[in-house]
Scaffold this active site. Structure first.
Site, PDB file in Angstrom:
ATOM      1  N   GLY A 172      13.728  23.860 -73.798  1.00 41.47           N
ATOM      2  CA  GLY A 172      12.371  23.691 -74.295  1.00 41.47           C
ATOM      3  C   GLY A 172      12.047  22.234 -74.538  1.00 41.47           C
ATOM      4  N   CYS A 173      11.053  21.988 -75.374  1.00 38.48           N
ATOM      5  CA  CYS A 173      10.686  20.610 -75.707  1.00 38.48           C
ATOM      6  C   CYS A 173      11.919  19.863 -76.200  1.00 38.48           C
ATOM      7  CB  CYS A 173       9.606  20.610 -76.787  1.00 38.48           C
ATOM      8  SG  CYS A 173       9.184  18.963 -77.394  1.00 38.48           S
TER       9      CYS A 173
END
Length: 257
Positions: free
Chosen positions: A98-99
């Protein structure tokens, strides 16, 4: 005031002699060609000719031509192995979960981790920017590249942090972050890392009721993200609230500062 008609009529012969045709006009110099100081307007064929959009070709749009070899070269470079070398006695590991802001801070806190960098990998465009990656067309993944001392930190420890930091069952999504760049991935540098990653995924699968979609692939060229992304949460995030990167810190990680 009254004017006598006799005086007007008496002057007519004089006026008629003055304006009697043909009239004699003063001679003017010949006109010279006018030269404009402006840049000449291009001919229509060039004025409306569209420039070659080579940057679109990079993403697969438009017709292929001989010059598209540059695109193929870019893809070849991006798909090549990560040729950077860690410090002596250190090893690299790459994780996409993810981020990359939150995972980086989590790895910064691990004892034995000596350096972390966030960046882009697994794509087919050379030297991508954050804006390029966010279009979803470059196939890159947001990753954390971890440098660690294997004498102080095992690869299995890094894998444990990886599984704990995200949901490996959601395709191209972590929470509100949606896109191929947010996919779950473990990118190995050695056969030993590959073996450990596969075994770890099997163990994790037994703990979950949903299928894990984490990809496990060889580490490819790592493109370091823009400087403002590096150690983003430790530096304060978007709101200036710095979060601790001290080794062993267990404070909850606020992913967006």
């Amino acid at each position: 005031m009254l004017v006598k008609t006799s005086s007007i009529t008496s002057s007519l012969p004089l006026l008629s002699s003055i304006f009697k045709p043909p009239f004699s006009l003063p001679k003017l110099p010949p006109l010279k060609p006018f030269k404009s100081a402006c840049t000449p307007i291009p001919r229509p064929s060039t004025l409306f000719a569209a420039p070659r959009m080579s940057w679109l070709n990079k993403f697969g749009f438009g017709l292929r031509s001989a010059s598209d070899s540059a695109v193929d070269s870019s893809s070849s470079i991006a798909q090549g192995p990560d040729e950077d070398t860690p410090s002596p006695g250190q090893e690299f590991a790459q994780f996409g979960s993810g981020c990359f802001w939150g995972p980086e801070l989590a790895y910064q806190r691990v004892s034995g981790v000596t350096k972390t960098e966030v960046g882009y990998t697994q794509g087919d465009v050379h030297n991508p920017t954050y804006e390029d990656v966010c279009t979803g067309t470059t196939k890159h993944s947001e990753v954390v590249r971890v440098q660690y001392d294997p004498k102080e930190c095992s690869y299995d420890t890094l894998l444990d942090v990886f599984w704990a930091r995200h949901d490996p069952t959601t395709l191209n999504r972590q929470g509100n972050d949606v896109g191929t760049q947010y996919r779950s991935g473990i990118y190995f540098y050695t056969p030993e890392q590959e073996k450990a990653a596969l075994e770890s995924r099997e163990r994790q699968q037994k703990l979950l009721n949903r299928k894990i979609i984490t990809e496990i692939l060889p580490a490819k060229k790592f493109y370091r993200a823009e400087e403002y992304h590096q150690q983003y949460l430790a530096k304060g995030g978007r709101f200036g609230f710095r979060q601790s990167s001290e080794k062993g810190c267990n404070d909850p990680i606020r992913c967006y500062g």
